[in-house]
Write a protein that holds these residues in place. Structure first.
Motif, mmCIF file in Angstrom:
data_model
loop_
_atom_site.group_PDB
_atom_site.id
_atom_site.type_symbol
_atom_site.label_atom_id
_atom_site.label_comp_id
_atom_site.label_asym_id
_atom_site.label_seq_id
_atom_site.Cartn_x
_atom_site.Cartn_y
_atom_site.Cartn_z
ATOM 1 N N THR A 410 -10.453 -74.649 4.520
ATOM 2 C CA THR A 410 -9.809 -73.824 3.493
ATOM 3 C C THR A 410 -9.716 -72.359 3.925
ATOM 4 O OG1 THR A 410 -11.980 -73.653 2.393
ATOM 5 C CG2 THR A 410 -10.461 -75.335 1.589
ATOM 6 N N ASN A 411 -10.728 -71.867 4.642
ATOM 7 C CA ASN A 411 -10.670 -70.483 5.131
ATOM 8 C C ASN A 411 -9.515 -70.290 6.105
ATOM 9 O OD1 ASN A 411 -12.857 -69.607 3.630
ATOM 10 N ND2 ASN A 411 -14.348 -70.097 5.231
ATOM 11 N N GLU A 412 -9.384 -71.215 7.056
ATOM 12 C CA GLU A 412 -8.307 -71.103 8.036
ATOM 13 C C GLU A 412 -6.931 -71.249 7.378
ATOM 14 O OE1 GLU A 412 -8.955 -73.961 11.068
ATOM 15 O OE2 GLU A 412 -10.856 -73.077 11.759
ATOM 16 N N LEU A 413 -6.812 -72.193 6.447
ATOM 17 C CA LEU A 413 -5.518 -72.419 5.814
ATOM 18 C C LEU A 413 -5.122 -71.251 4.911
ATOM 19 C CD1 LEU A 413 -3.280 -74.578 5.587
ATOM 20 C CD2 LEU A 413 -4.418 -75.401 3.514
ATOM 21 N N SER A 414 -6.085 -70.661 4.202
ATOM 22 C CA SER A 414 -5.763 -69.529 3.326
ATOM 23 C C SER A 414 -5.277 -68.333 4.122
ATOM 24 C CB SER A 414 -6.989 -69.150 2.498
ATOM 25 O OG SER A 414 -8.071 -68.789 3.337
ATOM 26 N N VAL A 415 -5.863 -68.135 5.309
ATOM 27 C CA VAL A 415 -5.409 -67.035 6.156
ATOM 28 C C VAL A 415 -4.040 -67.333 6.760
ATOM 29 C CG1 VAL A 415 -5.917 -65.742 8.265
ATOM 30 C CG2 VAL A 415 -7.764 -66.305 6.678
ATOM 31 N N GLU A 416 -3.859 -68.548 7.231
ATOM 32 C CA GLU A 416 -2.589 -68.926 7.872
ATOM 33 C C GLU A 416 -1.431 -68.905 6.883
ATOM 34 O OE1 GLU A 416 -0.598 -72.826 10.102
ATOM 35 O OE2 GLU A 416 -2.767 -72.744 9.686
ATOM 36 N N LYS A 417 -1.636 -69.407 5.689
ATOM 37 C CA LYS A 417 -0.563 -69.508 4.690
ATOM 38 C C LYS A 417 -0.550 -68.333 3.707
ATOM 39 C CE LYS A 417 0.708 -73.484 6.302
ATOM 40 N NZ LYS A 417 2.001 -73.649 7.006
ATOM 41 N N GLN A 418 -1.533 -67.437 3.878
ATOM 42 C CA GLN A 418 -1.645 -66.288 2.972
ATOM 43 C C GLN A 418 -1.673 -66.775 1.517
ATOM 44 O OE1 GLN A 418 1.488 -63.512 3.914
ATOM 45 N NE2 GLN A 418 0.574 -62.955 5.885
ATOM 46 N N ALA A 419 -2.563 -67.703 1.260
ATOM 47 C CA ALA A 419 -2.644 -68.340 -0.048
ATOM 48 C C ALA A 419 -4.055 -68.183 -0.613
ATOM 49 C CB ALA A 419 -2.286 -69.817 0.062
ATOM 50 N N ARG A 420 -4.178 -68.460 -1.886
ATOM 51 C CA ARG A 420 -5.464 -68.413 -2.584
ATOM 52 C C ARG A 420 -5.933 -69.850 -2.804
ATOM 53 N NH1 ARG A 420 -6.772 -68.058 -8.083
ATOM 54 N NH2 ARG A 420 -4.521 -67.975 -8.556
ATOM 55 N N ILE A 421 -6.905 -70.251 -2.002
ATOM 56 C CA ILE A 421 -7.396 -71.631 -2.059
ATOM 57 C C ILE A 421 -8.817 -71.611 -2.597
ATOM 58 C CG2 ILE A 421 -7.896 -73.724 -0.752
ATOM 59 C CD1 ILE A 421 -5.756 -72.922 1.217
ATOM 60 N N GLU A 422 -9.028 -72.326 -3.691
ATOM 61 C CA GLU A 422 -10.328 -72.398 -4.346
ATOM 62 C C GLU A 422 -11.051 -73.673 -3.918
ATOM 63 O OE1 GLU A 422 -12.105 -72.673 -8.920
ATOM 64 O OE2 GLU A 422 -9.944 -72.460 -8.557
ATOM 65 N N LEU A 423 -12.307 -73.531 -3.490
ATOM 66 C CA LEU A 423 -13.113 -74.674 -3.048
ATOM 67 C C LEU A 423 -14.203 -74.945 -4.079
ATOM 68 C CD1 LEU A 423 -13.892 -76.793 -0.941
ATOM 69 C CD2 LEU A 423 -15.267 -75.048 0.209
ATOM 70 N N VAL A 424 -14.232 -76.187 -4.598
ATOM 71 C CA VAL A 424 -15.223 -76.588 -5.601
ATOM 72 C C VAL A 424 -16.001 -77.786 -5.057
ATOM 73 C CG1 VAL A 424 -15.610 -77.427 -7.947
ATOM 74 C CG2 VAL A 424 -13.763 -75.794 -7.496
ATOM 75 N N LEU A 425 -17.337 -77.615 -4.943
ATOM 76 C CA LEU A 425 -18.201 -78.694 -4.450
ATOM 77 C C LEU A 425 -19.161 -79.082 -5.563
ATOM 78 C CD1 LEU A 425 -19.032 -77.275 -0.893
ATOM 79 C CD2 LEU A 425 -17.373 -79.055 -1.466
ATOM 80 N N GLU A 426 -19.094 -80.359 -5.995
ATOM 81 C CA GLU A 426 -19.968 -80.829 -7.077
ATOM 82 C C GLU A 426 -21.420 -80.907 -6.636
ATOM 83 O OE1 GLU A 426 -18.611 -84.465 -8.708
ATOM 84 O OE2 GLU A 426 -16.776 -83.608 -9.553
ATOM 85 N N GLN A 427 -21.667 -81.184 -5.361
ATOM 86 C CA GLN A 427 -23.027 -81.230 -4.840
ATOM 87 C C GLN A 427 -23.003 -80.935 -3.351
ATOM 88 O OE1 GLN A 427 -23.550 -85.569 -5.879
ATOM 89 N NE2 GLN A 427 -24.427 -85.642 -3.841
ATOM 90 N N ALA A 428 -24.160 -80.579 -2.825
ATOM 91 C CA ALA A 428 -24.249 -80.195 -1.415
ATOM 92 C C ALA A 428 -24.548 -81.411 -0.541
ATOM 93 C CB ALA A 428 -25.333 -79.133 -1.240
#
Length: 548
Positions: A410-428
């Motif tokens: 998500t970090n790489e894609l948000s930088v490449e596409k200049q987008a706001r990508i939210e990451l939600v993890l229910e558990q680790a």
């Protein structure tokens, strides 16, 4: 499947197994205890008859004191032995049993001698002792008991003859009794061996039947096809784990003793099948993720009141096989004509480029050349996608941490596409297994589509990527949630079909390839609507320890 039944089987095998008994002893402890009751009752009865003088002309006629002390000692020993049998302190092996029978023979012989010999009739009690020896002891020891009993009878008869208490007729009776003892030993030995052989065969057959049933239960439990057994009242009597999973429940859910009306689709199709037994097997949807299954019915027995067997099959497996056949045909077709298509396509594209560079072309015609170039590129991209699909290498799935992978992606894609990508993890520490390059291709395709539709609908290049554990399958998943207007109910069933697209510029292969890559990694890709009404593509991943 039935714990009580398995417990009963284990107890039955433990009680019947030859290993639980000594090889040279009789296998039924209860019968040996019954013989102990007989010994005690016999000695007590003889002592009571002698003490009350019920048979003064039979018992102890020659040596009353010898008879009294013998029967008294014998009775006390038998009572003590019976107490040991009650407490299970006597091991039914050859040694202890031989000692008991030897005591019986000696005691009866002494009472026989004290009562005047064979003419008293007490000698025939030795027949029961010899018969018991043949039952409780295997081998030739029981013949030795018969020989010992016969020898003692003859010795006491000879001893009485010396003192004038017996005649030649009594010697003949003693010999006849000896013959009877030997015949009894041989007959009972033969019958006991037959019973032991039959019992051993029964034990082996029981063990084999239990083994086959356990094997059948294991096979049914591990089958991918779900199985339900329903009676005439639509009560579920039996099921396997696959049935619960394919019905949208957790694999450990107990369906037994539940009614089929909890699953209306199944109940309705069962009614139709009962009315029209030769009707076609229907397909139904069983959970919110759109999992489809095919159900079929069969009677357990050929009569109307028979229980019904319901088979539940995952249609994804059938669809996957059909898609593989389609893919193979498509690959052969594409490989054979790709060269023939690319040559004229290249000439068309090159000619349009040259025409576009010409100074004599009008502005309106220049726009037409751009359209030619654009669609030439689109056709070429379709050919590339199909060739890539047909030449796809087998998946090299490796375990990975979903948390770390999605954070990096998500970090790489948000930088490449200049987008706001939210990451939600229910558990680790979520783990799964997937080919890294293929997972990257799938997520990139889904995220690019989501960002495009979000921007078209809301003007914001926003996307939500969520991961967690599915409550039904208990397997990890990844959700790609966008802010687009969603897919219509009309188009939703067809979005994973090859060449299906709602856009003029699309090839219709992106979602199809993504789904194929997921299935190659034993995962699945489905479209769903979230509780908030947003479009969501869910990747149901495989277990991280699953063997491919």
């Amino acid at each position: 499947m039935n714990e009580k039944l398995e417990t009963y089987k284990s107890m039955l095998l433990a009680s019947l197994s030859p290993a639980s008994y000594p090889a040279n002893s009789y296998q039924n402890y209860d019968i040996l205890r019954i013989y102990a009751y007989y010994r005690t009752l016999l000695s007590g009865l003889l002592w009571a008859m002698f003490s009350s003088e019920l048979a003064p002309n039979v018992l102890g006629t020659h040596h009353p004191k010898l008879f009294f002390y013998t029967v008294l000692t014998y009775t006390l020993l038998n009572c003590f032995t019976l107490i040991l049998f009650w407490r299970r302190k006597i091991n039914p092996k050859t040694g202890p049993i031989f000692a008991l029978l030897f005591i019986d023979i000696c005691a009866i012989t002494l009472m026989l001698h004290a009562s005047g010999g064979v003419q008293s009739g007490l000698g025939y009690l030795l027949v029961i002792c010899v018969a018991a020896g043949s039952i409780f002891i295997s081998g030739q020891i029981n013949i030795a008991l018969a020989a010992l009993a016969s020898l003692l009878v003859i010795v006491q008869t000879v001893a009485n003859a010396k003192v004038g208490h017996s005649t030649g007729k009594e010697l003949f009776s003693a010999g006849s009794l000896g013959i009877i003892l030997f015949v009894t030993a041989l007959v009972f030995q033969y019958l006991t061996n037959k019973i032991r052989s039959s019992n051993q065969q029964a034990v082996e057959q029981t063990q084999h039947a239990v083994h086959l049933e356990r094997l059948a239960n294991l096979i049914v439990e591990r089958m991918r096809t779900g199985i339900l057994v329903v009676n005439n009242n639509n009560l579920i009597e039996l099921h396997n784990k696959s049935a619960a999973r394919l019905l949208g429940l957790t694999a450990n859910t107990q369906l037994s003793s539940r009614y089929l009306n909890e699953f209306p689709q199944l109940e309705n199709h069962l009614k139709i099948w009962r009315a029209y037994p030769h009707s076609r097997s229907p397909n139904i949807t069983t959970d919110s993720a759109g999992q489809g299954v095919r159900i079929s019915f069969a009677q357990l027995e050929p009569h109307e009141d028979s229980d019904i067997l319901i088979f539940i099959e995952d249609t994804r497996l059938v669809a996957q096989e059909a898609q593989q056949l389609k893919l193979a045909s498509l690959g052969r077709l594409t490989a054979s004509i790709a060269h023939e298509i690319r040559n004229p396509l290249g000439a068309i594209s090159h000619a349009s480029q040259l025409l576009n560079e010409s100074t004599d072309i009008k502005t309106g015609d220049r726009r037409l050349t751009q359209i030619i170039q654009k669609h030439s590129q689109r056709v070429n991209q379709i050919i590339e996608n199909v060739l890539q699909l047909s030449r796809r290498k087998p998946a090299q799935a490796t375990p990975f941490l979903i948390d770390d992978y999605l954070a990096s992606f998500t970090n790489e894609l948000s930088v490449e596409k200049q987008a706001r990508i939210e990451l939600v993890l229910e558990q680790a520490n979520l783990k799964s297994k997937f080919d890294p390059s293929q997972l990257n291709q799938v997520l990139t395709n889904l995220c690019e589509n989501g960002l495009r539709y979000s921007f078209e609908h809301s003007g914001d290049r926003h996307l939500c990527v969520a991961a967690g554990i599915d409550k039904v399958s208990e397997l990890p998943y990844i959700d790609i949630i966008d802010d687009g207007k969603g897919i219509s109910e009309k188009n939703a069933p067809h979005i994973f079909e090859p060449f299906f697209t709602t856009e003029a510029t699309g090839s219709g292969l992106g979602l199809y390839i993504s789904k194929e890559l997921c299935e190659a990694n034993q995962a699945s890709l489905n479209y769903r609507i979230t509780n908030s009404g947003k479009s969501c593509f869910r990747i149901n991943l495989a277990h991280h320890q699953r063997i491919f």
